[in-house]
Design a protein around this motif. Structure first.
Motif, PDB file in Angstrom:
ATOM      1  N   THR A  42       9.002 -34.466  17.628  1.00 41.26           N
ATOM      2  CA  THR A  42       7.997 -33.459  17.311  1.00 41.26           C
ATOM      3  C   THR A  42       7.799 -32.579  18.542  1.00 41.26           C
ATOM      4  O   THR A  42       7.582 -33.081  19.635  1.00 41.26           O
ATOM      5  CB  THR A  42       6.648 -34.116  16.919  1.00 41.26           C
ATOM      6  OG1 THR A  42       6.876 -34.932  15.778  1.00 41.26           O
ATOM      7  CG2 THR A  42       5.598 -33.072  16.607  1.00 41.26           C
ATOM      8  N   GLY A  44       5.831 -28.766  19.311  1.00 40.05           N
ATOM      9  CA  GLY A  44       5.066 -27.658  18.746  1.00 40.05           C
ATOM     10  C   GLY A  44       4.653 -27.970  17.318  1.00 40.05           C
ATOM     11  O   GLY A  44       4.176 -29.056  17.011  1.00 40.05           O
ATOM     12  N   ALA A  45       4.889 -27.010  16.432  1.00 38.64           N
ATOM     13  CA  ALA A  45       4.468 -27.142  15.036  1.00 38.64           C
ATOM     14  C   ALA A  45       5.531 -27.774  14.143  1.00 38.64           C
ATOM     15  O   ALA A  45       5.350 -27.852  12.940  1.00 38.64           O
ATOM     16  CB  ALA A  45       4.103 -25.761  14.487  1.00 38.64           C
ATOM     17  N   SER A  46       6.651 -28.220  14.729  1.00 39.23           N
ATOM     18  CA  SER A  46       7.728 -28.759  13.878  1.00 39.23           C
ATOM     19  C   SER A  46       8.115 -30.176  14.264  1.00 39.23           C
ATOM     20  O   SER A  46       8.065 -30.564  15.428  1.00 39.23           O
ATOM     21  CB  SER A  46       8.960 -27.859  13.942  1.00 39.23           C
ATOM     22  OG  SER A  46       9.485 -27.839  15.247  1.00 39.23           O
ATOM     23  N   GLY A  68       6.917 -28.750   8.992  1.00 42.86           N
ATOM     24  CA  GLY A  68       6.169 -27.786   9.792  1.00 42.86           C
ATOM     25  C   GLY A  68       6.658 -26.397   9.458  1.00 42.86           C
ATOM     26  O   GLY A  68       7.037 -26.114   8.318  1.00 42.86           O
ATOM     27  N   ALA A  69       6.659 -25.510  10.448  1.00 43.67           N
ATOM     28  CA  ALA A  69       7.097 -24.127  10.242  1.00 43.67           C
ATOM     29  C   ALA A  69       8.544 -24.102   9.749  1.00 43.67           C
ATOM     30  O   ALA A  69       9.421 -24.743  10.324  1.00 43.67           O
ATOM     31  CB  ALA A  69       6.962 -23.344  11.537  1.00 43.67           C
ATOM     32  N   SER A 123       8.273 -17.844  14.085  1.00 47.74           N
ATOM     33  CA  SER A 123       7.398 -18.247  15.197  1.00 47.74           C
ATOM     34  C   SER A 123       8.167 -18.493  16.498  1.00 47.74           C
ATOM     35  O   SER A 123       7.596 -18.954  17.470  1.00 47.74           O
ATOM     36  CB  SER A 123       6.601 -19.494  14.806  1.00 47.74           C
ATOM     37  OG  SER A 123       7.482 -20.551  14.485  1.00 47.74           O
ATOM     38  N   THR A 126      12.595 -23.382  18.721  1.00 50.89           N
ATOM     39  CA  THR A 126      12.211 -24.708  19.200  1.00 50.89           C
ATOM     40  C   THR A 126      13.467 -25.549  19.294  1.00 50.89           C
ATOM     41  O   THR A 126      14.335 -25.479  18.421  1.00 50.89           O
ATOM     42  CB  THR A 126      11.227 -25.389  18.222  1.00 50.89           C
ATOM     43  OG1 THR A 126      10.120 -24.539  18.016  1.00 50.89           O
ATOM     44  CG2 THR A 126      10.749 -26.712  18.765  1.00 50.89           C
TER      45      THR A 126
END
Length: 135
Positions: A42, A44-46, A68-69, A123, A126
């Motif tokens: 994991t 950030g947002a993912s 996530g994103a 976004s 990542t």
């Protein structure tokens, strides 16, 4: 005149080296029966879950679950830092929302690899890095 102990040293050393060499070869070629290996990261947002069945020298298929994103582009890039090998990124194709799969990704030698999964989307980018032992 040499003692019996002095004559046995080379024979004993040769025997130990032969047994050690046989053990190393057996470990490298022994079928792992490892089945599927699954790792999760994991950032950030993912969250990325990477799955590969019996990682081996040659072509390997990576299955990825992304939560996530939603990314627009997903790539898998194998790197073997100890040997200075870095392979070109391979695209992962969307199979369903959040599910991606690569074609055969060539891992040319056994040893410790790092698999970098890059997600690019609205976004930003990542990267998730997964250790992978290839037999």
């Amino acid at each position: 005149m040499k003692s019996t102990v002095d004559r046995r040293k080379p024979v004993l050393l040769s025997s130990v080296v032969a047994v050690l060499a046989a053990a190393i070869v057996a470990w490298l070629v022994w079928p792992s029966g490892g089945g599927e290996q699954v790792q999760r990261s994991t950032r950030g947002a993912s969250t990325v879950e990477l799955a590969v069945t019996d990682p081996h020298q040659g072509g390997n298929v990576f299955a990825l679950t992304v939560t996530g994103a939603a990314p627009d582009v997903v790539t898998v890039e194998p790197v073997m830092p100890q040997m200075g090998h870095a392979l070109a990124p391979s695209p992962a194709i969307a199979q369903a929302p959040g599910l991606f799969r690569t074609g055969d990704v060539l891992l040319p030698m056994s040893g410790q690899w790092e698999i970098t999964v890059s997600l690019r989307g609205p976004s930003g980018t990542t990267q998730h890095v997964f250790p992978l032992l290839v037999k």
